[in-house]
Design an enzyme around this catalytic site. Sequence first.
Site, PDB file in Angstrom:
ATOM      1  N   ASP A   1      40.073  35.332  42.130  1.00 33.17           N
ATOM      2  CA  ASP A   1      40.757  35.159  40.847  1.00 33.17           C
ATOM      3  C   ASP A   1      42.249  34.922  41.060  1.00 33.17           C
ATOM      4  O   ASP A   1      42.867  34.135  40.345  1.00 33.17           O
ATOM      5  CB  ASP A   1      40.540  36.366  39.920  1.00 33.17           C
ATOM      6  CG  ASP A   1      41.160  36.126  38.546  1.00 33.17           C
ATOM      7  OD1 ASP A   1      40.823  35.110  37.927  1.00 33.17           O
ATOM      8  OD2 ASP A   1      42.009  36.922  38.118  1.00 33.17           O
TER       9      ASP A   1
ATOM     10  N   SER B   1      37.115  35.028  35.060  1.00 36.24           N
ATOM     11  CA  SER B   1      38.405  35.510  35.561  1.00 36.24           C
ATOM     12  C   SER B   1      38.621  36.972  35.169  1.00 36.24           C
ATOM     13  O   SER B   1      38.913  37.838  36.012  1.00 36.24           O
ATOM     14  CB  SER B   1      39.527  34.626  34.985  1.00 36.24           C
ATOM     15  OG  SER B   1      40.769  35.250  35.098  1.00 36.24           O
TER      16      SER B   1
ATOM     17  N   LYS C   1      37.881  40.594  37.812  1.00 35.10           N
ATOM     18  CA  LYS C   1      38.870  41.595  38.250  1.00 35.10           C
ATOM     19  C   LYS C   1      38.635  42.947  37.601  1.00 35.10           C
ATOM     20  O   LYS C   1      38.850  43.986  38.219  1.00 35.10           O
ATOM     21  CB  LYS C   1      40.322  41.138  38.138  1.00 35.10           C
ATOM     22  CG  LYS C   1      40.797  40.551  36.888  1.00 35.10           C
ATOM     23  CD  LYS C   1      42.262  40.099  37.041  1.00 35.10           C
ATOM     24  CE  LYS C   1      42.743  39.431  35.777  1.00 35.10           C
ATOM     25  NZ  LYS C   1      42.248  38.067  35.597  1.00 35.10           N
TER      26      LYS C   1
ATOM     27  N   ARG D   1      44.486  27.290  37.845  1.00 38.78           N
ATOM     28  CA  ARG D   1      44.174  26.952  36.445  1.00 38.78           C
ATOM     29  C   ARG D   1      45.440  26.860  35.608  1.00 38.78           C
ATOM     30  O   ARG D   1      45.561  26.022  34.715  1.00 38.78           O
ATOM     31  CB  ARG D   1      43.237  28.016  35.838  1.00 38.78           C
ATOM     32  CG  ARG D   1      41.808  27.901  36.323  1.00 38.78           C
ATOM     33  CD  ARG D   1      40.985  29.096  35.876  1.00 38.78           C
ATOM     34  NE  ARG D   1      40.931  29.264  34.448  1.00 38.78           N
ATOM     35  CZ  ARG D   1      40.985  30.447  33.818  1.00 38.78           C
ATOM     36  NH1 ARG D   1      41.096  31.577  34.503  1.00 38.78           N
ATOM     37  NH2 ARG D   1      40.928  30.520  32.514  1.00 38.78           N
TER      38      ARG D   1
ATOM     39  N   HIS E   1      41.926  44.793  28.587  1.00 35.43           N
ATOM     40  CA  HIS E   1      42.447  43.497  29.032  1.00 35.43           C
ATOM     41  C   HIS E   1      42.505  42.567  27.833  1.00 35.43           C
ATOM     42  O   HIS E   1      41.627  42.570  26.988  1.00 35.43           O
ATOM     43  CB  HIS E   1      41.543  42.894  30.112  1.00 35.43           C
ATOM     44  CG  HIS E   1      42.211  41.808  30.884  1.00 35.43           C
ATOM     45  ND1 HIS E   1      43.000  42.054  31.992  1.00 35.43           N
ATOM     46  CD2 HIS E   1      42.237  40.472  30.705  1.00 35.43           C
ATOM     47  CE1 HIS E   1      43.464  40.905  32.463  1.00 35.43           C
ATOM     48  NE2 HIS E   1      43.015  39.930  31.705  1.00 35.43           N
TER      49      HIS E   1
END
Length: 435
Positions: free
Chosen positions: A161, A183, A187, A168, A82
């Site tokens: 999220d 966040s 996930k 956000r 990620h």
Amino acid sequence: MRVVDLIRRKRDAGELTPEEIKFLIEGYTHNTIPDYQMAAWLMAAWIRGLTPAELAALTDAMLHSGKVLDWSDLPGRKVDKHSTGGVGDKTSLVIAPIVAAGGLRVPMISGRGLGHTGGTLDKLESIAGFNVNLSLAEFRRVLAKCGCALIGQTEEIAPADKKIYALRDVTATVDNPFLICASIMSKKLAEGIDALVLDVKTGSGAFMKRIEDAEYLAGLMVETGKRMGKKMVALITDMDQPLGRTAGNAMEIAECVEALQGKGPADLRELSIELSAWMFFLGERTASVADGRKLAEEMIASGRARDKFREIIREQGGDERIVDDPQRLPQARSKLDVTSQTAGLVAGIDCERLGVACGVLGGGREKKEDTIDPAVGLEFHRRLGDRVERSATLATLHYNSGARLAEARQLVESSYRIGHAAPPPRPLVHKVIGG
Ligand code: URA
């Protein structure tokens, strides 16, 4: 418990208990707490920061807002990567097919564009028919069949999220290490993975502009993952200029297809190989990162990674023909070149401003309800340190509507600083943390 009291306490730099944070996250997820109260709390948290106990409670509450997946019945290690987000940052769509073709499973839950950065889900949706909202059963089927499936946060997985991310995005509460950590990790921990590679960006196009801040964020995420028993590594990578040659959803998909053919820009290819190599290593597919690099290169050279991308697109309902014919992707009707006013060297690029320009053209959201134009974006012709003549093209705007063209053009023009000296070279990977 009253939400207004929790907002006030955070505003005044007080600490919330885990029960209070759980109350806030559950209430917002189930629509009993409205957007405006959550937005106020997020801004207070952005300004005041979170204590380690609050961060752990927030991540945990967001993780358990939905299901935590379990793939133990599927053979093989499950790994993911990620990124904290950048401009032209499209490596997920190169890496996921490489790593799945190389024998690991990649159950990837991604996000949409956030702030000035692009998002994997928006890019994927520029492929006609591609479904990023698979049910849990479909997610499992595609993962079992292809070794990879690419979805977003859903009502079932990381729903907190999903909602907070969208809020956000439009309330200037993105660039905060605690909120980013909660966040991303909520996930990723819901994915049921064994190992996670983090790409933490630093530079003018990153949320963490300074390397110290990127390291701090990387440390928070690596610690959070290790606490949950995951193998973790974070690469601090450069985002002082866009990655690759394009920013814009469909344009980036075309660039990923090139990278999967062993072509395209060197920085995109190199970073994709490096991140894949770490995934192979942490997923115990190779004995070293160096062997991981070789395997990643092999997956590209043999065409197996490209075939895997085709297969994933097909299984998720998309038009797989774009892999052989990227012209089938949405194309903008018009183009406009932005040229240099003077001769010299590209001394600096305000990469965040380029990301904002892409959004202004219609490639991002300013309100939650905004829809994205997948065809628009920017094509970059010059990189840091390049020599330019007067009137040389710096970037090309691909657009469909002239409504905010002048604004986008001005943003791009003012992003490039032309001077007499090239900036000191920056490595693609600044540092490796954890691992
Ligand atoms: N990516 C995420 O998933 N969340 C953030 O907050 C930032 C980048």
